[in-house]
Scaffold this motif. Structure first.
Motif, PDB file in Angstrom:
ATOM      1  N   ALA A 125       0.637  -1.095   0.149  1.00 49.93           N
ATOM      2  CA  ALA A 125      -0.175   0.017  -0.010  1.00 49.93           C
ATOM      3  C   ALA A 125       0.909   1.134  -0.200  1.00 49.93           C
ATOM      4  O   ALA A 125       0.452   2.289  -0.350  1.00 49.93           O
ATOM      5  N   HIS A 126       2.031   1.275   0.395  1.00 47.01           N
ATOM      6  CA  HIS A 126       2.968   2.352   0.383  1.00 47.01           C
ATOM      7  C   HIS A 126       4.372   1.939   0.091  1.00 47.01           C
ATOM      8  O   HIS A 126       5.253   1.748   0.999  1.00 47.01           O
ATOM      9  N   LEU A 127       4.614   1.461  -1.187  1.00 48.46           N
ATOM     10  CA  LEU A 127       5.921   0.845  -1.445  1.00 48.46           C
ATOM     11  C   LEU A 127       7.247   1.565  -0.993  1.00 48.46           C
ATOM     12  O   LEU A 127       8.016   0.859  -1.034  1.00 48.46           O
ATOM     13  N   PRO A 128       7.277   2.881  -1.230  1.00 47.92           N
ATOM     14  CA  PRO A 128       8.761   3.541  -0.991  1.00 47.92           C
ATOM     15  C   PRO A 128       9.192   2.960   0.337  1.00 47.92           C
ATOM     16  O   PRO A 128      10.484   3.205   0.473  1.00 47.92           O
ATOM     17  N   VAL A 129       8.417   2.640   1.240  1.00 48.79           N
ATOM     18  CA  VAL A 129       9.131   2.433   2.702  1.00 48.79           C
ATOM     19  C   VAL A 129       9.490   1.107   2.687  1.00 48.79           C
ATOM     20  O   VAL A 129      10.099   0.725   3.718  1.00 48.79           O
ATOM     21  N   SER A 130       9.212   0.271   1.527  1.00 50.51           N
ATOM     22  CA  SER A 130       9.792  -0.934   1.344  1.00 50.51           C
ATOM     23  C   SER A 130      11.016  -0.911   0.684  1.00 50.51           C
ATOM     24  O   SER A 130      11.147  -2.270  -0.295  1.00 50.51           O
ATOM     25  N   HIS A 131      11.921  -0.143   0.723  1.00 52.67           N
ATOM     26  CA  HIS A 131      13.291  -0.073   0.038  1.00 52.67           C
ATOM     27  C   HIS A 131      13.747  -1.424   0.371  1.00 52.67           C
ATOM     28  O   HIS A 131      13.743  -1.910   1.462  1.00 52.67           O
ATOM     29  N   PRO A 132      14.585  -2.093  -0.752  1.00 48.89           N
ATOM     30  CA  PRO A 132      15.109  -3.284  -0.627  1.00 48.89           C
ATOM     31  C   PRO A 132      16.172  -3.145   0.811  1.00 48.89           C
ATOM     32  O   PRO A 132      16.419  -4.299   1.439  1.00 48.89           O
ATOM     33  N   ASP A 133      16.905  -2.185   0.909  1.00 42.23           N
ATOM     34  CA  ASP A 133      17.656  -2.114   2.080  1.00 42.23           C
ATOM     35  C   ASP A 133      16.889  -2.363   3.357  1.00 42.23           C
ATOM     36  O   ASP A 133      17.358  -2.698   4.559  1.00 42.23           O
ATOM     37  N   HIS A 134      15.802  -1.586   3.492  1.00 44.14           N
ATOM     38  CA  HIS A 134      14.905  -1.686   4.634  1.00 44.14           C
ATOM     39  C   HIS A 134      14.733  -3.035   4.840  1.00 44.14           C
ATOM     40  O   HIS A 134      14.688  -3.407   6.151  1.00 44.14           O
ATOM     41  N   ARG A 135      14.258  -3.797   3.948  1.00 41.17           N
ATOM     42  CA  ARG A 135      13.659  -5.131   4.074  1.00 41.17           C
ATOM     43  C   ARG A 135      14.654  -6.166   4.594  1.00 41.17           C
ATOM     44  O   ARG A 135      14.874  -6.965   5.314  1.00 41.17           O
ATOM     45  N   ALA A 136      15.806  -5.901   4.005  1.00 44.22           N
ATOM     46  CA  ALA A 136      17.157  -6.591   4.349  1.00 44.22           C
ATOM     47  C   ALA A 136      17.635  -6.360   5.719  1.00 44.22           C
ATOM     48  O   ALA A 136      17.673  -7.370   6.347  1.00 44.22           O
TER      49      ALA A 136
END
Length: 242
Positions: A125-136
């Motif tokens: 719903a808010h893809l910008p917060v799910s940066h690949p670095d964040h998820r890693a």
């Protein structure tokens, strides 16, 4: 069911683990300010120095130091003076054993009761917060909390270096999908501290003249959604990990 939460702490130490400088300030600076105001000791573990960020012509070789200085100033605005940088490459973070070990080391050294970090899930719903670095970083921090930091036999070199096992009681995930959120923190009294922290990240926020209004609207919507109309709130997915 979402549980509203005030600023009363009831614990002693918290560690925030993020991918980039400014992540904590967009997602959780108000909560951090409420905790430090209640006497909690908070530390930051920032996995990169944000060297791939910026919106101006600052020489790229100067960006890491600039962003580290900005994060230290932002931390001071919410009562935090322990800020550690792990030195991973911005934009290339993966949840490997090296990152797990480095975060587990900080946990064992800092010995927090709570850890705030990124959700390892994609928030569609808010893809910008799910940066690949964040998820890693979220995935690695979760593994560092359970099982690595508490397991004396995980990364034996840490034990040999004197870093004794430590069990974190709670994991607070920021940027989680809405159906995961179960805790909202009223940060109305700490809104100005959050804005001061965000303003310290001049390389990231100086070009946003409406930042304060944008942040206020977002926090007001969050508070409304979680039963606190007329207030400002930050929201998390809280998991008991002890």
């Amino acid at each position: 069911m979402t549980t509203p939460s005030g600023s009363a702490a009831g614990f002693q130490r918290a560690l925030v683990v993020t991918a980039h400088p400014d992540d904590v300030d967009f997602g959780a600076a108000g909560t951090v300010a409420s905790w430090t105001a209640a006497g909690v000791t908070v530390g930051y573990c920032i996995c990169t120095s944000g060297d791939a960020g910026g919106f101006d012509d600052t020489p790229r070789e100067d960006v890491p130091r600039m962003r580290q200085d900005e994060q230290r100033a932002a931390a001071a605005a919410v009562g935090v003076d322990d800020v550690r940088f792990l030195g991973y490459q911005d934009g290339q973070v993966v949840a490997n054993l090296g990152l797990r070990r480095d975060i587990a080391k900080v946990i064992r050294e800092f010995r927090p009761n709570r850890v705030i970090t990124h959700s390892p899930e994609i928030n569609w719903a808010h893809l910008p917060v799910s940066h690949p670095d964040h998820r890693a970083v979220g995935e690695a921090a979760l593994a560092a909390i359970y099982p690595d930091a508490r397991n004396a036999f995980a990364f034996p070199e840490l034990l040999e270096a004197g870093f004794e096992p430590w069990t974190v009681d709670q994991l607070w995930l920021s940027e989680s999908p809405a159906d995961r959120v179960n805790r909202a923190v009223d940060i109305t009294d700490h809104f100005e501290a959050k804005l001061a922290a965000l303003a310290a990240h001049r390389s990231q926020t100086a070009h946003l003249p409406d930042l304060a209004d944008m942040i206020r609207r977002h926090l007001a919507r969050t508070a409304e959604q979680h039963g606190m109309p007329g207030r400002l709130a930050e929201a998390f997915h809280v998991v008991d990990t002890a």
